[in-house]
Design a protein around this motif. Structure first.
Motif, short mmCIF file in Angstrom:
data_model
loop_
_atom_site.label_atom_id
_atom_site.label_comp_id
_atom_site.label_asym_id
_atom_site.label_seq_id
_atom_site.Cartn_x
_atom_site.Cartn_y
_atom_site.Cartn_z
N LYS A 197 0.85 -1.19 0.00
CA LYS A 197 0.00 0.00 0.00
C LYS A 197 0.88 1.24 0.00
N ILE A 198 0.60 2.15 -0.96
CA ILE A 198 1.41 3.36 -1.09
C ILE A 198 0.47 4.56 -1.07
N GLY A 199 0.73 5.49 -0.17
CA GLY A 199 -0.08 6.70 -0.09
C GLY A 199 0.08 7.56 -1.34
N ALA A 200 -0.98 8.25 -1.70
CA ALA A 200 -0.96 9.05 -2.93
C ALA A 200 0.04 10.17 -2.86
N MET A 201 0.40 10.61 -1.66
CA MET A 201 1.34 11.72 -1.52
C MET A 201 2.79 11.27 -1.39
N ILE B 134 -2.78 3.72 -3.26
CA ILE B 134 -2.76 2.70 -4.29
C ILE B 134 -2.31 1.39 -3.67
N VAL B 135 -3.02 0.31 -4.01
CA VAL B 135 -2.70 -1.01 -3.48
C VAL B 135 -2.22 -1.89 -4.62
N VAL B 136 -1.01 -2.44 -4.46
CA VAL B 136 -0.41 -3.27 -5.51
C VAL B 136 -0.26 -4.69 -4.99
N PRO B 137 -0.83 -5.69 -5.66
CA PRO B 137 -0.69 -7.07 -5.19
C PRO B 137 0.74 -7.57 -5.36
#
Length: 786
Positions: free
Chosen positions: A68-72, A677-680
């Motif tokens: 999980k990566i924050g948009a900022m 954004i969530v990346v598997p």
């Protein structure tokens, strides 16, 4: 930059609330600040809301089987993150290839995904004289189509809004869509697109003024596409294939409708109502169906066999005709209302208007002349004729009189040449045949001797419209002239035929004395009774009448509670293509014509295009949209990674978010803000992002590719291929993915996969190289797996 209020949001909810009110959001600012400084956008924001101060909005973490990566999160943090490098290294590669280190220290993940295009036409300052307002900014055209397109899409464009040609058509015919089908060799589908809004294109193409051509963007640089000529080819094609395009309905609704009037509006309503399975009976006072199409438009413009053919197809569909029947005399309106579930009145404008002109009773009504043309001209060969009026009816009257032997024909009208309502082609034909046109003259009085017409005195018309654009002619009473003529044919207007109304059967009329109808349904003041065509609009074009007929068919279906085709509208946000060689052709197709000395009133003046000619002309259509390319490296990578976008309102796949519309901004609802954004995390796969650009830093992708491969026993088990920089949105190449499955990576396999992935590319003359670069990137990514 202009002044604006700067506000620091404390959380995404507060930012969303202010965005709902119209504020613009700023993340790193590397895109927005340049946009504001250069005044790229049509509207300047009054407030800019910063997301920088939202706590933990830049956090990078592992949550179960996802990253999980924050948009900022700034791009350099993503590049250097141990979590990203270990679990989703492709994302670190893509982030590393964005711009320069200084920009990556400021630019954010969310900002990169949501950034605007770098097309130089789009980035041209919006207020710089208004010269380059491209389609993406609400203008009419993409300047790359005829300008510098070396860095633009090789896979076509996307619609930004409904094109001007379609908007100008009263029926909203999706002209670019059917032109594209013709280019694809699919004449049947082109025909179906037209038939959604117009059941008689073989007829309209011959008589319509084709206002759409005046709005064709090609007319700004050379000649507009000959839309009417192409429509005529398709219309003839339709008329010759009744089983495909006028089929007997496969269901019956059990509802019955009476249509009064067999002109274009009545026949249009009859077609759509019968197509939906209703029982339809058309009543008309004339011996043959067709209304103005049959009786008022000369044969040389519209052969009557074509009208009869169309009517015959309607009969084969099951439409019933009760001809030589006068509603109000042979059968009353009240009886119709009692007999049928619904009634549609389309009785047209056949009546002569009274102008109050001295000696008016000595003149001939132009429509009467056209209806009884052969009988009327007996014994009048060689006479001088004056025609009054500036529309197509007046031109038809003048040309017909000339061809029947009038020694001299003069046409006088209120309008100056450039305002005459008649079509340009019709005016040109009249002048070619020796008809004298006197623009800007109004009628003063008929000159006679003992009841015998000698001519007409005219007075100068100095203006036709008032300051509000309403019809209000003004004259110079001191400037007058006389036209001597033995016969005066009046074609200055027509009056609606309301003869079916009587003291016992009334309906509400408007101030113009026309039937008042609901705009959305065409229903009159009488429940279940509808009206359309000239009886509701006044004298109008054939295509306008057809449009009201279709609208009435929808209104009737809704009233009766039966199914009806949805009202089709030209779409936006879908891929469009053009013929990149065809759009370079300057001259439009011209219909072949009979020489002037061979023209008569019984033979059509012009000849339809052949299929090859029509298809060649369709290639000139630019299919106006936006042909810029997506600028986001991150977006392309996220599509390949199967990521999920989270916002303040929902979760959506990166593929849908980044490819479902021309711009990411269009994907966001008002007040919706991207949060993370969530990346598997996928084990056992190899994922990379590769980018071709002129400089290793700064530049946006000329072509890029995000790939994710999984091998089993040396063969591809999974494959995901996404191109960037070559289309308006990231382009997933599913057919190439499927081809790789079960095959070992090799030169031959890589070459073939590259061909598959680019087979539908249609590069412009100046960006063919991008196709080669895209193929090279894909080939290299496959060979890397050996």
């Amino acid at each position: 930059m202009k002044n604006f209020n700067y506000y620091r949001a404390s959380d995404f909810a507060e930012a969303a609330e202010r965005a709902e009110e119209g504020s613009v959001l700023i993340a790193g600012g590397t895109d927005l600040l340049g946009v504001l400084k250069e005044e790229v956008l049509p509207e300047y924001p009054s407030e800019v809301v910063s997301l920088k101060w939202i706590p933990d909005a830049d956090k990078i973490s592992v949550e179960g089987d996802n990253v999980k990566i924050g948009a900022m999160a700034v791009l350099n943090d993503i590049v250097e993150s141990d979590v990203v490098r270990e679990y989703v290294p492709m994302l670190a590669e893509a982030a590393h290839m964005v711009a320069t280190p200084n920009i990556r220290n400021v630019a954010t993940l969310g900002g990169n995904v949501c950034q605007d295009v770098r097309c130089w036409f789009y980035r041209y300052p919006h207020e710089a004289g208004g010269r380059l307002v491209c389609s993406r900014k609400g203008g009419d055209t993409c300047y790359a189509l005829q300008g510098d397109n070396r860095n633009h899409s090789i896979f076509g464009g996307m619609k930004t809004h409904i094109t001007q040609c379609a908007l100008e058509c009263p029926a909203a015919t999706d002209i670019p869509a059917y032109m594209e089908q013709l280019r694809n060799g699919n004449v049947d589908e082109a025909a179906r697109i037209i038939m959604r809004v117009n059941p008689m294109p073989a007829l309209t193409s011959r008589v319509c003024a084709h206002f759409c051509e005046g709005k064709c963007n090609r007319s700004l640089t050379d000649e507009s596409v000959s839309i009417g000529a192409v429509e005529r080819f398709v219309g003839d094609y339709i008329l010759d294939r009744p089983k495909e395009f006028y089929p007997f309905p496969d269901r019956e609704t059990g509802k019955s409708i009476a249509v009064v009037g067999s002109g274009p509006s009545g026949l249009s309503a009859a077609f759509y109502l019968r197509k939906a399975g209703n029982s339809v009976t058309v009543y008309d006072i004339k011996k043959e169906a067709g209304g103005m199409l049959m009786y008022a438009i000369p044969h040389y413009r519209l052969p009557k066999d074509l009208v009869r053919k169309f009517v015959s197809h309607l009969k084969d569909m099951g439409v019933n005709f009760a001809l030589e029947t006068t509603v109000g005399k042979d059968i009353t309106s009240a009886q119709l209302e009692a007999k049928y579930d619904s009634v549609y009145y389309a009785t047209g404008a056949w009546k002569r208007p009274i102008l109050g002109l001295a000696g008016e009773e000595l003149t001939i009504f132009g429509l009467d002349f056209l209806v009884e043309v052969n009988e009327w001209m007996k014994g009048k060969i060689g006479s001088e004729v004056l025609v009054t009026g500036g529309g197509n009816v007046a031109i038809d009257v003048a040309i017909t009189a000339k061809r029947l032997g009038a020694s001299h024909v003069t046409l006088a009208c209120l309008e100056p040449f450039d305002m005459m309502p008649a079509g340009k082609e019709e005016i040109a034909r009249a002048r070619e045949e020796g008809i004298e046109i006197m623009p800007s003259w109004g009628l003063d009085r008929v000159l006679d001797e003992n009841g015998t017409v000698k001519g007409m005195r005219l007075k100068r018309c100095v203006s036709v419209l008032d300051e509000h654009g309403s019809f209000s002619p003004r004259y110079d009473e001191n400037e007058k002239t006389t036209v001597y003529a033995e016969n005066i044919l009046m074609a200055v207007g027509q009056k609606a035929d309301l003869s079916f109304l009587d003291e016992k059967y009334q309906m509400q009329l408007n101030r113009r004395g026309l039937i008042d109808v609901a705009e959305d349904t065409q229903m009159t003041s009488r429940r279940g009774v509808f009206a359309g065509g000239d009886v509701t609009t006044g004298p109008a074009t054939v295509i306008k009448a057809i449009t009201t007929g279709r609208a009435a068919s929808r209104g009737i279906a809704s009233y009766l509670g039966v199914a009806h085709d949805d009202d089709p509208k030209p779409l936006k946000n879908f891929f469009v293509t053009c013929d990149t060689a065809g759009i370079l052709k300057k001259d439009g197709a011209k219909l072949k014509e009979l020489p002037p000395d061979e023209r008569n009133i019984k033979t059509e003046d012009t000849f339809s295009l052949s299929e090859d000619e029509a298809l060649e002309e369709a290639k000139r259509c630019q299919n106006c949209g936006c042909y810029a390319v997506n600028p986001s490296d991150i977006g392309t990578a996220l599509v390949a990674l199967g990521a999920t976008i989270r916002t303040t309102q929902r979760e959506v796949s990166a593929e849908e978010f980044c490819t479902g519309a021309l711009t990411v901004q269009e994907q966001l609802n008002k007040g919706e803000v991207l949060t993370d954004i969530v990346v598997p995390v996928e084990r056992g796969v190899t994922a990379h992002y590769d980018k071709f650009r002129l400089r290793d830093a700064v530049d946006f992708a000329i072509a890029s590719i995000a790939t994710k491969y999984g091998l089993k026993d040396g063969k591809f088990e999974t494959a995901r291929i996404v191109f960037g920089g070559v289309a308006p949105v990231p382009m997933r190449r599913r057919e190439a993915e499927e081809y790789l499955i079960g095959r070992e990576p090799s030169e031959e396999i890589a070459d073939h996969a590259a061909e598959i992935a680019t087979k539908d590319a249609i590069p412009f003359e100046r960006n063919t190289y991008k196709k080669n670069e895209a193929k090279a990137l894909l080939k290299a990514s496959i060979l890397r797996m050996k």
